[in-house]
Design an enzyme around this catalytic site. Sequence first.
Site, PDB file in Angstrom:
ATOM      1  N   PRO A 108       0.818  -1.223   0.000  1.00  0.00           N
ATOM      2  CA  PRO A 108       0.000   0.000   0.000  1.00  0.00           C
ATOM      3  C   PRO A 108       0.850   1.271   0.000  1.00  0.00           C
ATOM      4  O   PRO A 108       0.341   2.355  -0.248  1.00  0.00           O
ATOM      5  CB  PRO A 108      -0.825  -0.113   1.287  1.00  0.00           C
ATOM      6  CG  PRO A 108      -0.228  -1.204   2.097  1.00  0.00           C
ATOM      7  CD  PRO A 108       0.636  -2.034   1.211  1.00  0.00           C
ATOM      8  N   GLU A 136       2.530  -7.023   8.720  1.00  0.00           N
ATOM      9  CA  GLU A 136       2.654  -5.557   8.799  1.00  0.00           C
ATOM     10  C   GLU A 136       3.536  -4.998   7.697  1.00  0.00           C
ATOM     11  O   GLU A 136       3.628  -3.796   7.524  1.00  0.00           O
ATOM     12  CB  GLU A 136       3.234  -5.162  10.156  1.00  0.00           C
ATOM     13  CG  GLU A 136       2.274  -5.399  11.300  1.00  0.00           C
ATOM     14  CD  GLU A 136       0.928  -4.727  11.075  1.00  0.00           C
ATOM     15  OE1 GLU A 136       0.895  -3.489  10.967  1.00  0.00           O
ATOM     16  OE2 GLU A 136      -0.083  -5.439  11.001  1.00  0.00           O
ATOM     17  N   ARG A 174      -2.863  -8.634 -20.516  1.00  0.00           N
ATOM     18  CA  ARG A 174      -3.814  -8.351 -21.596  1.00  0.00           C
ATOM     19  C   ARG A 174      -3.279  -7.336 -22.606  1.00  0.00           C
ATOM     20  O   ARG A 174      -3.801  -7.209 -23.707  1.00  0.00           O
ATOM     21  CB  ARG A 174      -5.166  -7.902 -21.031  1.00  0.00           C
ATOM     22  CG  ARG A 174      -5.130  -6.635 -20.244  1.00  0.00           C
ATOM     23  CD  ARG A 174      -6.396  -6.455 -19.444  1.00  0.00           C
ATOM     24  NE  ARG A 174      -7.580  -6.377 -20.286  1.00  0.00           N
ATOM     25  CZ  ARG A 174      -7.884  -5.334 -21.038  1.00  0.00           C
ATOM     26  NH1 ARG A 174      -7.100  -4.272 -21.040  1.00  0.00           N
ATOM     27  NH2 ARG A 174      -8.966  -5.331 -21.790  1.00  0.00           N
ATOM     28  N   ASP A 189     -10.109   0.738 -24.326  1.00  0.00           N
ATOM     29  CA  ASP A 189     -10.280   0.530 -22.887  1.00  0.00           C
ATOM     30  C   ASP A 189     -10.420   1.864 -22.173  1.00  0.00           C
ATOM     31  O   ASP A 189      -9.897   2.877 -22.632  1.00  0.00           O
ATOM     32  CB  ASP A 189      -9.018  -0.131 -22.284  1.00  0.00           C
ATOM     33  CG  ASP A 189      -8.947  -1.607 -22.595  1.00  0.00           C
ATOM     34  OD1 ASP A 189      -9.941  -2.161 -23.085  1.00  0.00           O
ATOM     35  OD2 ASP A 189      -7.884  -2.188 -22.333  1.00  0.00           O
TER      36      ASP A 189
END
Length: 252
Positions: A108, A136, A174, A189
């Site tokens: 993150p 963590e 893709r 897209d």
Amino acid sequence: MLRIRASKMLAAPVMKIEILTIFPEFFTQVFEFGIIRRAKLASIVKINVHDVREFAFDKHKMTDDRPFGGGDGMVMKPEPIFAAIEQLLGTTNRDEYPKATRVVMLSPQGTPLTQEIANSLAKNADHLVLICGRYEGVDERVNDALVTDEISIGDYVLSGGEPAAVVLTDAVVRLLPDALGSETSAENDSFSNGLLDCPHYTRPADFRGMQVPEVLLNGNHAEIEKWRFEKALEKTQKNRPDLLKGENGGCE
Ligand code: ADE
């Protein structure tokens, strides 16, 4: 029907993806569907999943330990990850990686994944090593010494990097040459032109009294293109106005 040219089946894959995880079973089925499965069968991509625990050398096969300085949770130990990279890449010196090799930490704390990043990896990399953090976090020396890119899939915290590795793999594979087949293309897209994609409809033209917009039925391609652009703009304005202000690499 799955049609794969014989030449493709023999060629070296365009891209190799290695995933380092303590939950290899997580990936048992996830790449066995749709475009990724087809890309694997056509030797466009080769995906290998490695169990980090197998690179732990103590007798308990420990992959995590308590954080220095105290605090909650456990931190993934550096040794098994260094050993895995050493085996996969032949070096733990980032400067010695081949040019098209990228070692990605999913976390993150990473740079938010965008279509631009996926495009750049699909175009410039031929070997991706994806490290899935857990607990963590991962001992920072892994980032300092081994990782070339730290990537997040959004501003929320998952319990581990595994779902993020699946998202990144899908977004990149893709885009590899021939992965989508001739019938589809990534050109339209969402995000590829700085806008979200326009709405799509299929048969029946009348479903429970809800009609497909007339313009899509009249065969006038110029009008259809204009309508699609306007609807894409409308949807972007409603759901992602930040893209129109150029805040996230969108068009101004
Ligand atoms: N691991 C935990 N949360 C994550 C996120 N948002 N992106 C990538 N890896 C993660």
